[in-house]
Scaffold this active site. Sequence first.
Site, PDB file in Angstrom:
ATOM      1  N   GLU A   1      52.389  41.098  53.262  1.00  0.00           N
ATOM      2  CA  GLU A   1      51.422  42.193  53.338  1.00  0.00           C
ATOM      3  C   GLU A   1      50.228  41.709  54.143  1.00  0.00           C
ATOM      4  O   GLU A   1      49.739  40.587  53.931  1.00  0.00           O
ATOM      5  CB  GLU A   1      50.937  42.629  51.944  1.00  0.00           C
ATOM      6  CG  GLU A   1      51.992  43.291  51.085  1.00  0.00           C
ATOM      7  CD  GLU A   1      51.394  43.899  49.813  1.00  0.00           C
ATOM      8  OE1 GLU A   1      50.159  44.113  49.770  1.00  0.00           O
ATOM      9  OE2 GLU A   1      52.164  44.150  48.878  1.00  0.00           O
TER      10      GLU A   1
ATOM     11  N   GLU B   1      52.708  40.221  43.653  1.00  0.00           N
ATOM     12  CA  GLU B   1      51.323  39.877  43.318  1.00  0.00           C
ATOM     13  C   GLU B   1      51.001  39.661  41.844  1.00  0.00           C
ATOM     14  O   GLU B   1      50.089  40.305  41.292  1.00  0.00           O
ATOM     15  CB  GLU B   1      50.370  40.950  43.894  1.00  0.00           C
ATOM     16  CG  GLU B   1      50.406  41.016  45.398  1.00  0.00           C
ATOM     17  CD  GLU B   1      49.326  41.923  46.015  1.00  0.00           C
ATOM     18  OE1 GLU B   1      48.711  42.723  45.282  1.00  0.00           O
ATOM     19  OE2 GLU B   1      49.099  41.812  47.223  1.00  0.00           O
TER      20      GLU B   1
END
Length: 420
Positions: free
Chosen positions: A313, A205
């Site tokens: 995720e 991320e």
Amino acid sequence: MRFAFVALLTAFSSAIPKSLAYTWGFPYESQKVRGVNLGGWLVLEPWITPSLFDNTGDSRIIDEYTFSQYQNRDVALNALRQHWETWITEADFQSIAAAGLNHVRLPIGYWAFEVSNGEPYIQGQIEYMNRALVWAQKYNIKVIIDLHGAPGSQNGFDNSGQKMDYPTWHTQQSNVNRTNEVIKQIANRFKDSTGIVPAIAALNEPAGFFGQDVIQVTKQFWLDSYNNIRYPYSEDTTRTSNTVLIIHDAFQPTSSWNDFMPYPTYEGVILDTHIYQVFSPNQVAWSEEQHIQAVCNRAGDMTASGMWTVVGEWCPARTDCAKYLNGRGVGNRYEGTYPGSTRVGSCAGFTGKASTFSTSYKAFLRRFWEAQTITYEKGSGWIQWTWKAEEADDWAYQAGLENGWIPWNPTERLHAGICG
Ligand SMILES: *[C@@H]1O[C@H](CO)[C@@H](O)[C@H](O)[C@H]1NC(C)=O
């Protein structure tokens, strides 16, 4: 004889299409990734283990950096060791295998490999990573090593190790250089063990939503990681390993990665995208059906980049109610206690222990779980966040299995037509 044999081999191998020249540690080209993250183990997250943070009695301790900074080092090390020993054990791998999953994604911070510049981080995670790999091999679970925190923080989230308003990883080349060295270490460690570690997620991320400067640094880092991970043999820099590189979409549309690392110039690259519907005031106010429809609408994203795409995720939770989810001591949008949010309702019965969940909420969790896994399998598969959480059964795969909203066979469907 020898000449003839070599000639035969050469003739034969030139007939093999290039795409079949590699044997990946998992057949990503033909099988779906079905997995779970081992979150909150080797990288602390306040919301996954609030007790570790509450037990410090110090409200300044909000991430792993401050956990090591504001405590006596022996106290912090003992707490970490106790946590590493107990949070994930062989029994978890046994359950994960019994649940029909084929992957775990294992977050780990750069500080497990290298600490400098006076950073307070405490080391010792590698020993536990190694244990996980032994269990993974025993239960035939593939492990994605996921670099979850980089020097300076790549996103400012507490789960990068260091919470901050504006991340600094991309602002200094020395941070990126250090990250490259860590990736080289990881790639070197696993280059001949792709049956256990088939893929490395080079950085979790990076915060592309802060702008083009982050995105440009990230793109160069992916290119460097490709070289570091796919060509890890220092004695022969033209020799490839079978290790797959996983790049994150940096919160940009998967379609925006369409021209990046084009096949077949680049091979063995997975695009990781993360899908949550709990981090905006608008989304937490959605009805059950809006949540389900919104995820079904993401099907096109699964094939938009041209790369293998895995949702690395996601969660069945539909609120941001989990304690400390938005940070230790920070409120939540659902109850309107988070800055800039408006109350939707009470969090009671939406997080915490499954014993407080209504029958209809558990039925929703099952429908939402199926809508997501159905959608994500239109790409290369999915890895739920996360296996366990102390006080958030709405996120926990283990709790879903035990309480019936996640099937022990991940291909079992009660709602096969949910996305139409
Ligand atoms: C980063 O690495 C590059 C390539 O090795 C090198 O040229 C550069 O000087 C390094 N920068 C810093 C700030 O360490």
